[in-house]
Design an enzyme around this catalytic site. Structure first.
Site, PDB file in Angstrom:
ATOM      1  N   THR A  10      34.664  32.767  37.758  1.00 11.89           N
ATOM      2  CA  THR A  10      35.542  33.792  38.313  1.00 11.89           C
ATOM      3  C   THR A  10      34.652  34.967  38.682  1.00 11.89           C
ATOM      4  OG1 THR A  10      37.377  32.983  36.974  1.00 11.89           O
ATOM      5  CG2 THR A  10      37.661  35.128  37.956  1.00 11.89           C
ATOM      6  N   HIS A  11      34.684  36.067  37.938  1.00 10.47           N
ATOM      7  CA  HIS A  11      33.851  37.215  38.312  1.00 10.47           C
ATOM      8  C   HIS A  11      32.442  37.109  37.728  1.00 10.47           C
ATOM      9  CE1 HIS A  11      37.517  38.710  39.881  1.00 10.47           C
ATOM     10  NE2 HIS A  11      38.074  38.894  38.691  1.00 10.47           N
ATOM     11  N   CYS A  43      44.106  40.976  39.435  1.00 11.84           N
ATOM     12  CA  CYS A  43      44.720  42.299  39.350  1.00 11.84           C
ATOM     13  C   CYS A  43      45.660  42.566  40.518  1.00 11.84           C
ATOM     14  CB  CYS A  43      43.647  43.381  39.294  1.00 11.84           C
ATOM     15  SG  CYS A  43      42.459  43.291  40.658  1.00 11.84           S
ATOM     16  N   ASP A 178      58.328  44.532  24.417  1.00 12.46           N
ATOM     17  CA  ASP A 178      57.033  44.636  23.741  1.00 12.46           C
ATOM     18  C   ASP A 178      57.255  44.904  22.263  1.00 12.46           C
ATOM     19  OD1 ASP A 178      53.943  45.181  24.912  1.00 12.46           O
ATOM     20  OD2 ASP A 178      54.307  45.839  22.860  1.00 12.46           O
ATOM     21  N   ASP A 275      17.992  30.616  25.298  1.00  8.79           N
ATOM     22  CA  ASP A 275      18.343  30.051  26.608  1.00  8.79           C
ATOM     23  C   ASP A 275      19.850  29.914  26.841  1.00  8.79           C
ATOM     24  OD1 ASP A 275      15.640  29.796  27.362  1.00  8.79           O
ATOM     25  OD2 ASP A 275      15.488  27.921  26.236  1.00  8.79           O
ATOM     26  N   ALA A 299      37.429  43.091  34.672  1.00  2.00           N
ATOM     27  CA  ALA A 299      36.612  42.580  35.767  1.00  2.00           C
ATOM     28  C   ALA A 299      35.340  43.407  35.948  1.00  2.00           C
ATOM     29  CB  ALA A 299      37.410  42.558  37.061  1.00  2.00           C
ATOM     30  N   THR A 300      35.445  44.729  35.746  1.00  2.00           N
ATOM     31  CA  THR A 300      34.269  45.580  35.912  1.00  2.00           C
ATOM     32  C   THR A 300      33.165  45.215  34.923  1.00  2.00           C
ATOM     33  OG1 THR A 300      35.447  47.181  34.527  1.00  2.00           O
ATOM     34  CG2 THR A 300      35.467  47.546  36.912  1.00  2.00           C
TER      35      THR A 300
END
Length: 445
Positions: A10-11, A43, A178, A275, A299-300
């Site tokens: 993904t990212h 997002c 929630d 490794d 993601a950042t």
């Protein structure tokens, strides 16, 4: 010839692959991905549900073909069934043909990401209970949004909060459930979440806060009932958005992890085994406000860690600078942004910090329009270093979180932040920029 196996794309996987090939164009880089796509910006799911995406294809910033052009060998729709760290082998199965094979590797990069938290609640496997994580989930949510008259969103974090907002804006009756007593409780303190909750009520969203889900029950009319310890909520379908967990079962017991399974990495993205590297939602981050490893799937973080894999995979050369977990969200007309610790986050960690709140207009009263900004700053009472901040307004205050992120990373004190040379121009701010103003209040506390 060095062979690298990257598991998950993904990212972190995308940026690890490109950075490795940039640094070592002659290496063999094999990328394994279970899905048919890479680089999906999840997002954007809620925005797509609310018809705010120009083209869903643009929710991908890379592709298998692009990575192949960079030099990677792509194994799409391929499930890695076993990783043997000691023997340095990866076993995998082609999900289309069923063929199986084994790849010996010299370096392993674990970028398997995260999985939605799905607790063992009765009825949770119902077809009326939807997840919100990948492209397939996004397509299904978009299709359901076209016909559904009602939805129960379980989880009032960022994902659930955005979904509840977007569903309400397209005319769907929304119930937001929630177990915590506030929306966005893990992201913002009460002076800000109170404003957000009022926006939900203004738009007809039913808030079922402080309610723990105990079961999902399918009904004969095709609806689903979400049963909680305080009542029942029935809708056409439900969305489960209560968080993520590291997807690291393939290497569990072979490398050191946190109790939740996140792979512990050092400042060079190295695991406890030679490794073997990890990045993104599968790995820990150095959380600068505490100075300790933490699990913060963003993601950042994944992008920055993925880039570092390529720079460090042969020799340790560039250290990870850590994260402040700066983030932002738009809920109706409110812009919310934060970086570092909230008072609630510090309390949950048993940390002694101080916080101060300030609400003032973002620009002078003589302007034809202005708007209040709520600012909350947290700091360590012993060394006075900045630990976090939150901002909320109907104007764009997202840049303020980046300012504070830099202050935390640079170990600024509240006194230093209060004396930073911020610009003044009536179109943009007051003679004292609200970040400086809240820092001044903290410095005088």
């Amino acid at each position: 010839m060095t062979t690298v196996a990257i598991v998950g794309c993904t990212h972190a996987g995308v940026f690890a692959a490109t950075s490795i090939l940039r640094e070592h164009p002659d290496w063999q880089v094999h990328v394994f991905e279970r899905n048919a796509t890479v680089s999906f910006l999840s997002c954007g799911i809620a925005l797509w549900v609310g018809d705010h995406v120009s083209d869903p294809k643009k929710m991908f910033y890379s592709s298998p073909a692009e990575l192949e052009r960079a030099g990677a060998t792509m194994h799409m729709r391929t499930n890695v069934t076993n990783v043997d760290v000691a023997k340095k082998t990866v076993e995998f199965e082609d999900l289309e043909s069923g063929d199986t094979s084994t790849l010996p590797f010299d370096k392993l990069v674990v970028t398997t990401g995260s999985l939605p938290v799905v607790p063992p609640i009765p009825g949770i496997d119902s077809g009326h209970v939807q997840l919100c994580k990948n492209w397939d989930n996004a397509v299904e949510l978009k299709e359901r949004a076209a016909d559904a008259k009602s939805v129960v969103v379980v989880g009032a974090g960022y994902i659930g909060a955005e979904l509840a907002e977007q569903f309400s804006l397209i005319g769907t009756k929304v119930t937001l459930v929630d177990a915590l007593d506030r929306v966005l409780a893990n992201n913002f303190d009460k002076p800000i979440t109170d404003q957000v909750e009022q926006r939900y009520r203004d738009h007809g969203v039913e808030l079922a806060l402080g309610e723990k889900v105990t079961a999902f029950r399918d009904n004969e009319d095709g609806t689903v009932t979400v049963v909680t310890d305080a009542g029942e909520h029935t809708a056409d379908f439900a969305v489960l958005a209560i968080g993520f967990r590291p997807n690291t079962d393939l290497v569990r017991g072979q490398v050191m992890t946190l109790p939740n399974g996140a792979i512990i990495v050092d400042e060079f993205m190295r695991s406890s085994e030679p490794d073997v590297f990890a990045a993104g939602d599968a790995a820990t981050v150095l959380y600068n406000p505490t100075g300790k490893p933490d699990y913060i799937p963003l993601a950042t973080n994944a992008v920055r860690q993925g880039l570092l894999v390529g720079q460090n995979i042969e020799e340790p050369t560039r250290k990870y600078m850590g994260t402040q977990a700066a983030s932002a969200v738009q809920v109706y007309d409110l812009s919310l942004a934060a970086s570092g610790l909230t008072q609630g986050g510090a309390d949950r960690r048993g940390m002694d910090i101080r916080s101060v709140e300030l609400t003032e207009d973002y620009r002078p009263a003589f302007m034809e329009s202005t708007a209040p900004v709520t600012s909350i700053l947290t700091w360590d009472p012993e060394d006075r270093t900045v630990k976090g901040a939150q901002f909320c307004s109907t104007v764009d205050i997202s840049g303020a979180a980046n300012v504070v992120s830099l202050a935390i990373q640079s170990k600024y004190t509240v006194d230093m932040l209060a004396n930073v040379d911020f610009l003044f121009q009536p179109n943009f701010d007051q003679p004292v920029y609200y970040v400086g103003a809240v820092a001044m209040k903290a410095a005088q506390a």
